[in-house]
Design a protein around this motif. Structure first.
Motif, PDB file in Angstrom:
ATOM      1  N   UNK A 231      -2.374  -3.108  12.472  1.00  0.00           N
ATOM      2  CA  UNK A 231      -2.789  -4.089  11.469  1.00  0.00           C
ATOM      3  C   UNK A 231      -1.621  -4.852  10.863  1.00  0.00           C
ATOM      4  N   UNK A 232      -0.388  -4.455  11.153  1.00  0.00           N
ATOM      5  CA  UNK A 232       0.764  -5.134  10.588  1.00  0.00           C
ATOM      6  C   UNK A 232       2.019  -4.313  10.796  1.00  0.00           C
ATOM      7  N   UNK A 233       3.060  -4.661  10.063  1.00  0.00           N
ATOM      8  CA  UNK A 233       4.329  -3.958  10.179  1.00  0.00           C
ATOM      9  C   UNK A 233       4.985  -3.904   8.814  1.00  0.00           C
ATOM     10  N   UNK A 234       6.004  -3.038   8.711  1.00  0.00           N
ATOM     11  CA  UNK A 234       6.770  -2.948   7.473  1.00  0.00           C
ATOM     12  C   UNK A 234       8.220  -2.651   7.812  1.00  0.00           C
ATOM     13  N   UNK A 235       9.096  -2.922   6.860  1.00  0.00           N
ATOM     14  CA  UNK A 235      10.530  -2.679   7.048  1.00  0.00           C
ATOM     15  C   UNK A 235      10.907  -1.417   6.283  1.00  0.00           C
ATOM     16  N   UNK A 236      11.569  -0.491   6.969  1.00  0.00           N
ATOM     17  CA  UNK A 236      11.979   0.763   6.345  1.00  0.00           C
ATOM     18  C   UNK A 236      13.270   0.580   5.551  1.00  0.00           C
ATOM     19  N   UNK A 237      13.611   1.604   4.791  1.00  0.00           N
ATOM     20  CA  UNK A 237      14.807   1.538   3.963  1.00  0.00           C
ATOM     21  C   UNK A 237      16.086   1.396   4.761  1.00  0.00           C
ATOM     22  N   UNK A 238      16.115   1.902   6.008  1.00  0.00           N
ATOM     23  CA  UNK A 238      17.321   1.797   6.827  1.00  0.00           C
ATOM     24  C   UNK A 238      17.354   0.529   7.656  1.00  0.00           C
ATOM     25  N   UNK A 239      16.389  -0.374   7.418  1.00  0.00           N
ATOM     26  CA  UNK A 239      16.359  -1.637   8.136  1.00  0.00           C
ATOM     27  C   UNK A 239      15.538  -1.625   9.403  1.00  0.00           C
TER      28      UNK A 239
ATOM     29  N   UNK B 255       5.544  14.366  10.870  1.00  0.00           N
ATOM     30  CA  UNK B 255       5.127  13.701   9.638  1.00  0.00           C
ATOM     31  C   UNK B 255       6.360  13.599   8.748  1.00  0.00           C
ATOM     32  N   UNK B 256       6.794  12.363   8.453  1.00  0.00           N
ATOM     33  CA  UNK B 256       8.059  12.148   7.762  1.00  0.00           C
ATOM     34  C   UNK B 256       7.908  12.066   6.252  1.00  0.00           C
ATOM     35  N   UNK B 257       6.717  11.766   5.743  1.00  0.00           N
ATOM     36  CA  UNK B 257       6.518  11.733   4.300  1.00  0.00           C
ATOM     37  C   UNK B 257       5.867  10.446   3.828  1.00  0.00           C
ATOM     38  N   UNK B 258       5.621  10.402   2.531  1.00  0.00           N
ATOM     39  CA  UNK B 258       4.933   9.260   1.919  1.00  0.00           C
ATOM     40  C   UNK B 258       5.945   8.198   1.504  1.00  0.00           C
ATOM     41  N   UNK B 259       5.551   6.924   1.594  1.00  0.00           N
ATOM     42  CA  UNK B 259       6.412   5.838   1.130  1.00  0.00           C
ATOM     43  C   UNK B 259       5.566   4.610   0.799  1.00  0.00           C
ATOM     44  N   UNK B 260       6.100   3.789  -0.098  1.00  0.00           N
ATOM     45  CA  UNK B 260       5.462   2.507  -0.374  1.00  0.00           C
ATOM     46  C   UNK B 260       5.666   1.586   0.819  1.00  0.00           C
ATOM     47  N   UNK B 261       4.620   0.879   1.168  1.00  0.00           N
ATOM     48  CA  UNK B 261       4.659   0.062   2.379  1.00  0.00           C
ATOM     49  C   UNK B 261       4.348  -1.382   2.034  1.00  0.00           C
ATOM     50  N   UNK B 262       5.290  -2.258   2.324  1.00  0.00           N
ATOM     51  CA  UNK B 262       5.095  -3.690   2.152  1.00  0.00           C
ATOM     52  C   UNK B 262       4.564  -4.255   3.466  1.00  0.00           C
TER      53      UNK B 262
ATOM     54  N   UNK C 277       7.323   9.920  19.653  1.00  0.00           N
ATOM     55  CA  UNK C 277       8.405   9.470  20.529  1.00  0.00           C
ATOM     56  C   UNK C 277       9.577   8.997  19.694  1.00  0.00           C
ATOM     57  N   UNK C 278      10.106   7.820  20.008  1.00  0.00           N
ATOM     58  CA  UNK C 278      11.221   7.261  19.244  1.00  0.00           C
ATOM     59  C   UNK C 278      10.761   6.262  18.186  1.00  0.00           C
ATOM     60  N   UNK C 279       9.466   6.071  18.076  1.00  0.00           N
ATOM     61  CA  UNK C 279       8.929   5.041  17.188  1.00  0.00           C
ATOM     62  C   UNK C 279       8.337   5.649  15.918  1.00  0.00           C
ATOM     63  N   UNK C 280       8.371   4.848  14.845  1.00  0.00           N
ATOM     64  CA  UNK C 280       7.794   5.267  13.566  1.00  0.00           C
ATOM     65  C   UNK C 280       6.575   4.403  13.256  1.00  0.00           C
ATOM     66  N   UNK C 281       5.587   5.024  12.601  1.00  0.00           N
ATOM     67  CA  UNK C 281       4.337   4.347  12.274  1.00  0.00           C
ATOM     68  C   UNK C 281       3.943   4.694  10.841  1.00  0.00           C
ATOM     69  N   UNK C 282       3.041   3.895  10.304  1.00  0.00           N
ATOM     70  CA  UNK C 282       2.512   4.113   8.953  1.00  0.00           C
ATOM     71  C   UNK C 282       0.989   4.229   9.039  1.00  0.00           C
ATOM     72  N   UNK C 283       0.437   5.265   8.420  1.00  0.00           N
ATOM     73  CA  UNK C 283      -1.014   5.417   8.280  1.00  0.00           C
ATOM     74  C   UNK C 283      -1.350   5.186   6.803  1.00  0.00           C
ATOM     75  N   UNK C 284      -2.273   4.272   6.476  1.00  0.00           N
ATOM     76  CA  UNK C 284      -2.639   4.068   5.065  1.00  0.00           C
ATOM     77  C   UNK C 284      -3.052   5.382   4.410  1.00  0.00           C
ATOM     78  N   UNK C 285      -2.429   5.683   3.288  1.00  0.00           N
ATOM     79  CA  UNK C 285      -2.648   6.980   2.646  1.00  0.00           C
ATOM     80  C   UNK C 285      -4.090   7.148   2.169  1.00  0.00           C
TER      81      UNK C 285
ATOM     82  N   UNK D 257       0.844  -1.189   0.000  1.00  0.00           N
ATOM     83  CA  UNK D 257       0.000   0.000   0.000  1.00  0.00           C
ATOM     84  C   UNK D 257       0.881   1.240   0.000  1.00  0.00           C
ATOM     85  N   UNK D 258       0.286   2.377  -0.309  1.00  0.00           N
ATOM     86  CA  UNK D 258       0.949   3.663  -0.122  1.00  0.00           C
ATOM     87  C   UNK D 258       0.626   4.142   1.283  1.00  0.00           C
ATOM     88  N   UNK D 259       1.642   4.558   2.006  1.00  0.00           N
ATOM     89  CA  UNK D 259       1.428   4.966   3.391  1.00  0.00           C
ATOM     90  C   UNK D 259       2.074   6.298   3.697  1.00  0.00           C
TER      91      UNK D 259
END
Length: 697
Positions: free
Chosen positions: A669-677, A647-654, A571-579, A563-565
């Protein structure tokens, strides 16, 4: 050569296609009994099924299909009308085909003597409409024998010359000849002129050519089109030529056979133009205009015949679903690698590397869209299964119900479609049992005797919206609440909106049925629907009007894979909201934020929008920044804000599953891996908002 397992897999696919075609055509024929095209479709489906099963030696299906085929042959010839008896026995035969052929677990049923007897009885009781063909009329003095229809004879000249290389690896011509012999009296001649010398012989090529004079009952082979269905596996349709003939032509002759479209071997000398054409017996067909007469073959042919120069290019092919799943997984990994490349290029600030990263991102996006598009299937394939369900259940409950389907061309991910069958079955059964009234009750209320259930689908942004609408009695909120209180599912003091009362039907153990039946009453069904929707990240909503009917709306994501997210941070954590849920982002300075409590809202262009703080919802440590960001989302017609640090920006989310160890977490609802691992959790916004609202209520 094709292995037995692969051949059986192809056979199973063809069987399922023909059974689906048969079921659909029978349902349509029930509505329009005079449609001759539907009768032809049914006949061809049964005939093709019979031929395929005959090649695999499934004699029980062949015998049953032969009788059903003869029955519809009588309809085609004008000896029988399409009536309830015919359709009922045809539906029973289709179900018996399914049980005899079985699914993944193999056959689950054998032959049915009672059904076979019913078919035989129908075949012996031709209803003889007044406009029956003159060829089958008999004097009044002679009683009409139904077998006279079946035993009318016709003869066909069939010339088969397989031209595609490796033909013997696909099908055995001898099995085909056995199939033709089973249809009637067959006289076979073989032409050996195309067989090359031993050193040029390819063991998997069929260089033999066959001529068959077939004399069969019109009930078995009514026309050339039905006979051509036997040769469904031939890649080149020109490899078989079928023409009517006289039975006397079955006698052997010394005629040199003419093979249209298949070039005969050229002799070494003299040239073809100087060779006199062979004599043709009076019984043989005249040469076709525009085609040269065949040359006399030489004693030693140069080699095997060449296939036709041009063939139709296949427009589609079958692909194993597991291969598509593997492809989507690989594309997902590519998306993660591409995100890492983009992040590295941004940090190094090298123009050449940035250009390559942008090009890889573009190609990755196109590959993602195309790969997901391959997995998209029209939802109409699922809709068509339910027409039979509605027909059988309405007959069982003595109700008259019409199922109307709309938007069958709407496409949805195959994974979603596969998981939709059970919840839709429960919803339709609920509408048939609880929604649609019996005919007498409907007439007393001024409604038509026949109830209507509409099953519709449409695209809405990044979602597919399914609707199940009936014009039945509707849902009574007071009765639903009373039943819920009686079963202890809700307290009498609870203050519930009408929508929340309707949602009580999804609780385990809830049922308004007065008695247990085969369809309802055990409190199992609607809770299954709710769990299925949660698993699919879908939402379900009920709207009903007492006495007029109900509408159940299901909203589903187009795909469950990528999906696009919108990437956010708290805090120190990152999250994805479905776009697809995000409307806009606004700033929230600390001096404008209200104190913690129930009245947390922002004013957005004259509209008051409630919001929640992600830090508080997940109990994150640390202080919020001086200026927070509010991501405004919309779902189920309501707007809700989510206050985050950044708000860090838009990204493709696996999308990756949390796994059985973590299980289901409210608001995630799930998790994804970012570009930095690193990992980001994907927010389930509707569940998160509902959980927070209940906590502060």
């Amino acid at each position: 050569m094709v292995g037995n397992d692969e051949m059986r897999a192809l056979f199973a696919e063809e069987v399922q296609e023909n059974l689906a075609e048969l079921d659909g055509a029978l349902l349509e024929l029930e509505k329009t009994p005079g449609d001759k095209d539907l009768v032809d479709r049914i006949f061809r489906a049964v005939h093709t099924l019979k031929g395929a099963c005959d090649m695999f030696g499934i004699s029980g299906v062949v015998a049953l299909a032969h009788d059903l085929e003869s029955l519809f042959s009588q309809v085609r010839e004008g000896w029988r009308r399409v009536g309830k008896d015919l359709l009922d026995v045809a539906f029973l035969a289709k179900d018996r085909f399914t049980s005899m052929l079985g699914g993944e677990d193999g056959p689950v049923g054998g032959e049915d003597p009672e059904l076979a007897a019913r078919l035989k009885a129908l075949l012996r009781s031709v209803d003889m409409p007044g406009d029956a063909p003159a060829a089958v009329q008999v004097p009044d003095a002679a009683p009409v024998e139904p077998e006279a229809v079946v035993t009318q004879k016709r003869s066909w000249r069939i010339r088969v010359a397989p031209s595609d290389p490796g033909h013997l690896a696909k099908a055995d011509p001898l099995a085909l000849l056995d199939t033709l012999r089973a249809m009637g009296e067959a006289s076979v001649r073989c032409d050996l002129t195309g067989v090359p010398d031993l050193e040029a012989l390819a063991p998997d090529d069929c260089t033999l050519r066959f001529e068959v004079i077939l004399t069969a009952d019109t009930g078995t082979v009514p026309d050339a089109e039905a006979l051509r269905d036997t040769f469904f596996y031939l890649e080149n349709p020109a490899d078989v030529v079928i023409t009517p003939c006289e039975p006397s032509e079955a006698a052997a002759s010394s005629e040199v056979l003419e093979w249209p479209d298949i070039p005969a071997p050229e002799p070494e000398a003299p040239p073809v133009a100087e060779v006199a054409p062979p004599a043709v017996s009076p019984a043989g067909p005249a040469p076709q205009p525009g085609r040269p007469s065949p040359a006399v073959p030489a004693d030693k042919p140069e080699g095997r015949h060449q296939p036709a120069a041009k063939k139709e290019v296949m427009q589609s092919l079958r692909v194993d679903a597991a291969k598509l799943d593997d492809l989507v997984n690989l594309v997902g990994e590519l998306v993660i690698a591409q995100a890492r490349l983009t992040q590295l290029a941004s940090g190094l600030a090298q123009p050449a590397l940035t250009s390559v990263a942008e090009e890889i991102e573009r190609l990755s996006n196109e590959l993602r869209d195309n790969t997901l598009g391959i997995r998209m299937l029209p939802i109409g394939t699922t809709f068509s299964r339910f027409r039979r369900l509605v027909r059988d259940l309405s007959a069982e409950m003595h109700k008259s119900i019409e199922l109307v389907t709309e938007g069958g061309e709407t496409e949805l991910d195959k994974t979603v479609i596969e998981q939709l069958n059970d919840p839709l079955v429960h919803l339709l059964r609920n509408s048939i049992d609880h929604g649609i009234e019996p005919p007498g009750e409907r007439l007393a209320e001024g409604k038509s005797e026949t109830g209507s259930i509409v099953l519709a689908a449409e695209h809405a942004g990044g979602e597919v919206v399914l609707s199940i609408i009936d014009d039945g009695r509707g849902m009574d909120p007071a009765r639903i609440r009373a039943k819920a209180e009686e079963k202890g599912l809700v307290s009498p003091e609870a203050r519930l909106t009408e929508a929340e009362i309707y949602n009580l039907v999804f609780l385990p153990g809830f049922s308004t049925a007065e008695k247990i039946t085969n369809v309802s009453g055990r409190g199992v069904g609607m809770d299954v629907v709710k769990r299925s929707m949660d698993a699919l990240r879908g939402k379900i909503d009920i709207h009903s009007e007492l006495g007029k009917g109900s509408r159940i709306t299901i909203k589903l994501p187009l795909t469950l894979a990528i999906i696009d997210g919108l990437q956010i941070k708290a805090g120190e954590d990152q999250y994805i909201i479905p776009l697809s849920l995000v409307e806009e982002c606004v700033e929230l300075p600390r001096e404008n934020a209200e104190a913690a409590g129930r009245g947390r809202t922002i004013h957005l262009r004259g509209e008051i929008v409630p919001y929640i703080r992600l830090r508080e919802a997940f109990e994150l440590a640390g202080d919020a920044p001086a200026i927070e960001q509010v991501v405004v989302t919309r779902f189920e017609g309501e707007r809700t804000g989510i206050a985050v640090d950044e708000v860090m920006g838009q990204q493709q989310t696996v999308i990756k599953s949390l796994g059985n160890y973590i299980g289901s977490v409210a608001g995630i609802s799930g998790a994804t891996i970012n570009g930095d691992g690193t990992m980001s959790l994907i927010l389930d916004v509707p569940t998160l908002v509902a959980t927070v609202k209940r906590a502060v209520a």
